[in-house]
Scaffold this motif. Structure first.
Motif, PDB file in Angstrom:
ATOM      1  N   MET A 191       0.791  -1.506   0.348  1.00  0.00           N
ATOM      2  CA  MET A 191       0.279   0.308   0.127  1.00  0.00           C
ATOM      3  C   MET A 191       1.017   1.332   0.079  1.00  0.00           C
ATOM      4  O   MET A 191       2.068   0.740   0.355  1.00  0.00           O
ATOM      5  CB  MET A 191      -1.293  -0.519   0.914  1.00  0.00           C
TER       6      MET A 191
ATOM      7  N   VAL B 294       1.240   4.900   1.684  1.00  0.00           N
ATOM      8  CA  VAL B 294       0.328   6.641   2.502  1.00  0.00           C
ATOM      9  C   VAL B 294       0.706   7.196   2.058  1.00  0.00           C
ATOM     10  O   VAL B 294       2.569   7.540   2.681  1.00  0.00           O
ATOM     11  CB  VAL B 294       0.046   5.873   3.765  1.00  0.00           C
TER      12      VAL B 294
ATOM     13  N   TYR C  26       4.313   1.244   1.970  1.00  0.00           N
ATOM     14  CA  TYR C  26       4.452   0.201   3.019  1.00  0.00           C
ATOM     15  C   TYR C  26       4.425  -1.418   2.491  1.00  0.00           C
ATOM     16  O   TYR C  26       3.073  -2.065   1.160  1.00  0.00           O
ATOM     17  CB  TYR C  26       3.561   0.029   3.987  1.00  0.00           C
TER      18      TYR C  26
ATOM     19  N   LEU D 263       3.013  -5.051   3.892  1.00  0.00           N
ATOM     20  CA  LEU D 263       2.404  -5.822   5.322  1.00  0.00           C
ATOM     21  C   LEU D 263       2.948  -7.413   4.702  1.00  0.00           C
ATOM     22  O   LEU D 263       1.851  -8.060   3.772  1.00  0.00           O
ATOM     23  CB  LEU D 263       1.379  -5.626   5.863  1.00  0.00           C
TER      24      LEU D 263
ATOM     25  N   ARG E 136     -11.804   0.400  -1.408  1.00  0.00           N
ATOM     26  CA  ARG E 136     -11.560   1.308  -0.398  1.00  0.00           C
ATOM     27  C   ARG E 136     -12.418   2.629  -0.291  1.00  0.00           C
ATOM     28  O   ARG E 136     -12.579   3.331   0.700  1.00  0.00           O
ATOM     29  CB  ARG E 136     -10.039   2.041  -0.556  1.00  0.00           C
TER      30      ARG E 136
ATOM     31  N   VAL F  32     -12.296   0.511   8.244  1.00  0.00           N
ATOM     32  CA  VAL F  32     -10.850   1.017   8.576  1.00  0.00           C
ATOM     33  C   VAL F  32     -10.074  -0.121   8.120  1.00  0.00           C
ATOM     34  O   VAL F  32      -9.081  -0.058   7.291  1.00  0.00           O
ATOM     35  CB  VAL F  32     -10.362   1.666   9.649  1.00  0.00           C
ATOM     36  N   THR F  33     -11.005  -1.238   9.015  1.00  0.00           N
ATOM     37  CA  THR F  33     -10.141  -2.421   8.552  1.00  0.00           C
ATOM     38  C   THR F  33      -9.563  -2.666   6.971  1.00  0.00           C
ATOM     39  O   THR F  33      -8.624  -3.239   6.745  1.00  0.00           O
ATOM     40  CB  THR F  33     -10.308  -2.755   9.548  1.00  0.00           C
TER      41      THR F  33
ATOM     42  N   ILE G  63     -10.298  -0.435   4.965  1.00  0.00           N
ATOM     43  CA  ILE G  63      -8.953   0.556   4.106  1.00  0.00           C
ATOM     44  C   ILE G  63      -8.085  -0.173   4.461  1.00  0.00           C
ATOM     45  O   ILE G  63      -7.446  -0.063   3.416  1.00  0.00           O
ATOM     46  CB  ILE G  63      -9.155   1.945   4.454  1.00  0.00           C
ATOM     47  N   VAL G  64      -7.390  -0.318   4.795  1.00  0.00           N
ATOM     48  CA  VAL G  64      -5.917  -0.347   5.353  1.00  0.00           C
ATOM     49  C   VAL G  64      -5.520  -1.302   4.845  1.00  0.00           C
ATOM     50  O   VAL G  64      -4.132  -1.616   3.998  1.00  0.00           O
ATOM     51  CB  VAL G  64      -5.734  -0.547   7.063  1.00  0.00           C
ATOM     52  N   PHE G  65      -5.799  -2.998   4.879  1.00  0.00           N
ATOM     53  CA  PHE G  65      -5.674  -3.857   4.031  1.00  0.00           C
ATOM     54  C   PHE G  65      -5.835  -4.400   2.573  1.00  0.00           C
ATOM     55  O   PHE G  65      -5.233  -5.418   1.759  1.00  0.00           O
ATOM     56  CB  PHE G  65      -6.126  -4.580   4.850  1.00  0.00           C
ATOM     57  N   GLY G  66      -6.461  -3.385   2.270  1.00  0.00           N
ATOM     58  CA  GLY G  66      -6.709  -3.187   0.425  1.00  0.00           C
ATOM     59  C   GLY G  66      -8.320  -4.621   0.530  1.00  0.00           C
ATOM     60  O   GLY G  66      -7.287  -5.493  -0.287  1.00  0.00           O
TER      61      GLY G  66
ATOM     62  N   TYR H 132      -5.733   4.377  -4.561  1.00  0.00           N
ATOM     63  CA  TYR H 132      -6.414   4.512  -3.378  1.00  0.00           C
ATOM     64  C   TYR H 132      -7.686   4.894  -3.145  1.00  0.00           C
ATOM     65  O   TYR H 132      -8.004   4.578  -2.038  1.00  0.00           O
ATOM     66  CB  TYR H 132      -5.429   6.232  -3.282  1.00  0.00           C
TER      67      TYR H 132
END
Length: 173
Positions: free
Chosen positions: A7, A9, A14, A16, A103, A139-140, A142-145, A170
């Motif tokens: 991702m 940001v 980043y 993960l 997202r 939010v989870t 969104i963050v993890f795509g 995005y």
């Protein structure tokens, strides 16, 4: 097998590392669950006309966001919100279920849950309630795509349109 979620940001990349297939399955499960929740809520509002009115949270007093919400109470703005909330729930649900513009859909879902959480008085009885948990789920996603796992977004991100315009990532994922 280790899967990675990449991702960007605020212009910084980043990566993960996720362990195994279980993580991917869990993200798909969350995306489908939250998508069904919002699709169901939107369809229920259309199935029972008049059952939803935005006045219950637009006309509240004493909440954190009530000064902003009160500006939309009454008249054509309240009527527009009465129409937009079910439509938004429907579109958010479809987007999450299909994994399309995930997202973007999750952002608007998080926005709705933020308004519902701070616009209602349920938080006065405790900070943790269904609206806050919905916000955390969005939010989870969104963050993890989460749209990149068995979603239309995984295909869209391989197209030349998205590769030539990285900012579109995005909105996807």
């Amino acid at each position: 097998m280790v899967q990675q979620v990449r991702m960007t940001v605020l212009g910084r990349e980043y990566t993960l590392d996720l362990s195994g297939k279980l993580t991917g399955y869990w993200l798909v499960f969350l995306r489908l669950l939250v998508g069904w929740w919002f699709l169901h809520e939107g369809l229920n509002k259309y199935a029972t006309p008049g059952s939803f009115g935005a006045g219950w949270f637009l006309e509240k007093r004493g909440t954190i966001v009530s000064p902003v919400l009160n500006a939309f109470a009454g008249g054509t703005t309240e009527a527009a919100i009465d129409a937009l909330v079910p439509l938004g729930e429907l579109l958010i649900g479809v987007g999450l279920i299909l994994g399309a513009l995930t997202r973007t859909a999750a952002f608007f879902g998080a926005f709705m849950m933020f308004v519902f959480y701070f616009g209602s008085e349920h938080w006065r009885r405790g900070l943790v309630n269904g609206d806050l948990l919905g916000l955390v789920l969005f939010v989870t996603i969104i963050v993890f795509g989460a749209g990149r796992v068995w979603g239309i977004d995984s295909y869209l991100e391989t197209t030349s349109t998205v590769r030539d315009r990285p900012w579109l990532r995005y909105l996807l994922g």
